[in-house]
Design a protein around this motif. Structure first.
Motif, PDB file in Angstrom:
ATOM      1  N   GLN A  38      35.302  51.869  36.934  1.00  0.00           N
ATOM      2  CA  GLN A  38      36.622  52.298  36.462  1.00  0.00           C
ATOM      3  C   GLN A  38      36.931  51.785  35.051  1.00  0.00           C
ATOM      4  OE1 GLN A  38      38.887  50.750  39.702  1.00  0.00           O
ATOM      5  NE2 GLN A  38      38.628  48.624  39.097  1.00  0.00           N
ATOM      6  N   ASN A  39      36.304  50.673  34.655  1.00  0.00           N
ATOM      7  CA  ASN A  39      36.589  50.119  33.327  1.00  0.00           C
ATOM      8  C   ASN A  39      35.578  50.542  32.264  1.00  0.00           C
ATOM      9  OD1 ASN A  39      38.731  48.561  34.333  1.00  0.00           O
ATOM     10  ND2 ASN A  39      37.320  46.941  34.975  1.00  0.00           N
ATOM     11  N   GLY A  40      34.368  50.781  32.681  1.00  0.00           N
ATOM     12  CA  GLY A  40      33.319  51.086  31.699  1.00  0.00           C
ATOM     13  C   GLY A  40      32.767  49.835  31.041  1.00  0.00           C
ATOM     14  N   LEU A  82      30.086  34.606  44.742  1.00  0.00           N
ATOM     15  CA  LEU A  82      29.674  33.952  43.502  1.00  0.00           C
ATOM     16  C   LEU A  82      28.911  34.935  42.637  1.00  0.00           C
ATOM     17  CD1 LEU A  82      28.249  30.529  44.752  1.00  0.00           C
ATOM     18  CD2 LEU A  82      30.371  30.910  43.487  1.00  0.00           C
ATOM     19  N   GLY A  83      28.949  34.681  41.331  1.00  0.00           N
ATOM     20  CA  GLY A  83      28.217  35.532  40.406  1.00  0.00           C
ATOM     21  C   GLY A  83      26.725  35.570  40.729  1.00  0.00           C
ATOM     22  N   SER A  84      26.171  34.405  41.072  1.00  0.00           N
ATOM     23  CA  SER A  84      24.722  34.370  41.332  1.00  0.00           C
ATOM     24  C   SER A  84      24.366  35.137  42.605  1.00  0.00           C
ATOM     25  CB  SER A  84      24.224  32.921  41.412  1.00  0.00           C
ATOM     26  OG  SER A  84      25.088  32.168  42.209  1.00  0.00           O
ATOM     27  N   ALA A 121      38.351  26.881  43.693  1.00  0.00           N
ATOM     28  CA  ALA A 121      37.852  26.808  42.320  1.00  0.00           C
ATOM     29  C   ALA A 121      38.806  27.500  41.343  1.00  0.00           C
ATOM     30  CB  ALA A 121      36.465  27.427  42.239  1.00  0.00           C
ATOM     31  N   THR A 122      39.335  28.677  41.711  1.00  0.00           N
ATOM     32  CA  THR A 122      40.217  29.390  40.783  1.00  0.00           C
ATOM     33  C   THR A 122      41.454  28.559  40.458  1.00  0.00           C
ATOM     34  OG1 THR A 122      39.463  31.550  41.523  1.00  0.00           O
ATOM     35  CG2 THR A 122      41.627  31.498  40.504  1.00  0.00           C
ATOM     36  N   GLY A 123      42.119  28.018  41.493  1.00  0.00           N
ATOM     37  CA  GLY A 123      43.343  27.240  41.278  1.00  0.00           C
ATOM     38  C   GLY A 123      43.078  25.967  40.490  1.00  0.00           C
TER      39      GLY A 123
END
Ligand code: FAD
Length: 441
Positions: free
Chosen positions: A38-40, A318-320, A169-171
């Protein structure tokens, strides 16, 4: 399963998982790929805090798909929102009604914030899951400082009281990054403003921060945040978020115009309308080879997938995990194409880490979860993120230059990123406060 020549693979989502999957398939001449996003662009979520706290410009953590796949002619890029997926015939429908079908469908649409039906949270809280979220948050912080500098009495109305929901982790990471912005940067920008009146409050239902980490890391994170002036309210739930206050489950309220939501995430919307089995957080259940039960040519990877791990557990978001699962799904598709067969996904654990602030991070790396704190953990964080960035197709020189600057120049921010006049800020309607203050309410 032997697939025919020029196999067409449709990938929904061009984040860590979708990009990894497309990259590998794009190298194979007998496969053509349609990547729909949706963002490209690929937004590198681990650097969202830096955008939200004016450390980095949005353009520094987004990678345009046309550049990521430059020269890979077998990959067709479609910038569109997928509104429905039919797993029986492997077709997807785009927002404009177009339908695209393929031999394989890979769903890699990621996650979205989970507000757990908390009244007012969707309307008034600021999540941090996308570039749009990060920019919106930065604009709100800058506006609040500009307003408080112009009218110092607004500080009593909660103008500089920021509440972060969620001690994961985000907070923890956004609290650390915000405290540096508030205490190290803003006093230089607004020398006459009593920045000491600013408050940062981190709220979590649990008894400790960074729950998946060790006891020692819990304590380290708590001490580091407290040293940075963050007030912790553990074992506290959020009952309601409003325009000018937040209410907790004990009935107390705090006047604030910024509640940051790091309280949890759930599968992207498309998971709910694909008619597939869903586990925790609405994630789509997959088999060990990452395909969906009953649909061998439909793969689900990354944050949107419930990937089995050690019996009852699922791999973390997670990204990994996303990158490796996207890559693995591509290998299994190629296994079909070549007739060499599929293999169950094996995750190479890179550990878990969180950056609490400059020179302060926690990392638990390796099979035996070797713990690192402070500068060494910060170095490990840089290493892992440099490798994630490299896989995303980023130019590493810029990241390393940023990291050096980040480490040695704590007060530095680009004037452009700190300028509230540069951004389109929806004005806050001050004076409509309900007069909430901390205490039973
Ligand atoms: C603030 C934050 C910090 C993080 N920090 C770290 C970290 O330090 N280390 C780490 O390993 N992980 C971190 N993560 C987690 C990590 O970013 C995710 O696990 C990872 O992005 C998941 O990759 P993905 O490809 O599954 O989804 P995403 O990267 O979210 O990509 C999904 C893509 O799908 C597209 N999409 C969604 N729905 C549709 C639709 N209907 N139609 C078309 N396109 C669609 C989206 O535009 C997006 O491009 C962090 C996450 C957040 C939110």
């Amino acid at each position: 399963m032997q697939a025919r020549a020029s196999t067409h693979v449709i990938i929904v989502g061009g984040g860590f998982a979708g990009v990894a999957c497309a990259k590998l398939l794009g190298e194979e001449s007998r496969v053509r790929v349609t990547l729909i996003d949706q963002n490209g662009y690929h937004q590198f979520q681990p650097l969202l805090y830096q955008v939200a706290t004016a450390e980095l410009a949005g353009r520094d953590m987004t990678f345009d798909h046309t550049e990521v796949f430059h020269g890979q002619t077998a990959i067709q890029l479609v910038k569109a929102e997928v509104v429905a997926a039919d797993v029986d015939d492997r077709t997807v429908t785009l927002a404009d009604g177009t339908t695209i079908g393929g031999d394989y469908l890979v769903i890699a649409a990621g996650a979205q914030p989970n507000f757990f039906h908390t009244p007012g949270a969707r309307e008034f809280a600021f999540p941090l899951y996308s570039l749009t979220d990060a920019r919106r948050l930065r604009e709100r912080v800058l506006q609040l400082f500009a307003d408080a500098a112009a009218k110092p009495e607004l500080v009593d109305d909660g103008a500089l009281t920021f509440v972060v929901v969620g001690g994961g982790a985000t907070g923890v990471e956004i609290s650390g990054a915000l405290s540096e912005l508030v205490h190290d940067v803003m006093p230089h920008r607004y020398p006459t403003l009593a920045v000491a009146g600013a408050r940062l409050i981190l709220v979590d239902l649990g008894t400790s921060l960074l729950a998946p980490f060790s006891e020692e890391s819990h304590t380290y994170a708590r001490k580091q945040l407290e040293r940075r002036g963050v007030e912790l309210r553990l074992q506290t739930g959020v009952k309601e978020v409003a325009r000018d206050h937040v209410m907790f489950n004990d009935g107390s309220t705090i006047a604030t115009h910024l509640v940051i939501w790091g309280g949890g995430e759930m599968a992207a919307g498309i998971a709910g309308n694909a008619g597939l089995g869903q586990g925790r957080g609405g994630r789509i259940d997959v088999q060990p080879d990452l395909s969906v039960p009953g649909h061998p040519r439909v793969f689900v990877v990354g944050d949107i997938a419930n990937i089995p791990f050690g019996g009852e557990h699922a791999l973390p978001q997670l990204g990994s995990v996303a990158q490796q699962s996207g890559d693995w799904a591509a290998r299994n598709i190629l296994g079909d194409v070549d007739g060499t067969g599929r293999t169950p996904f094996h995750y190479r654990d890179k550990g878990i880490m969180a950056m609490i602030g400059r020179k302060a991070a926690v990392a638990e790396v390796g099979v035996h979860r070797h713990e690192l704190h402070g500068r060494l953990a910060f170095a490990a964080w840089l290493g892992v993120h440099a490798s994630l960035l490299a896989n995303a197709g980023a130019e590493l020189k810029a990241f390393v230059a940023w990291a050096e600057d980040f480490y040695v120049r704590p007060h530095h921010r680009s004037a452009e990123l700190l300028d509230p006049a540069q951004v389109e800020i929806p004005r806050i309607q001050w004076g409509q406060s309900h007069g909430h203050s901390e205490g039973a309410g």
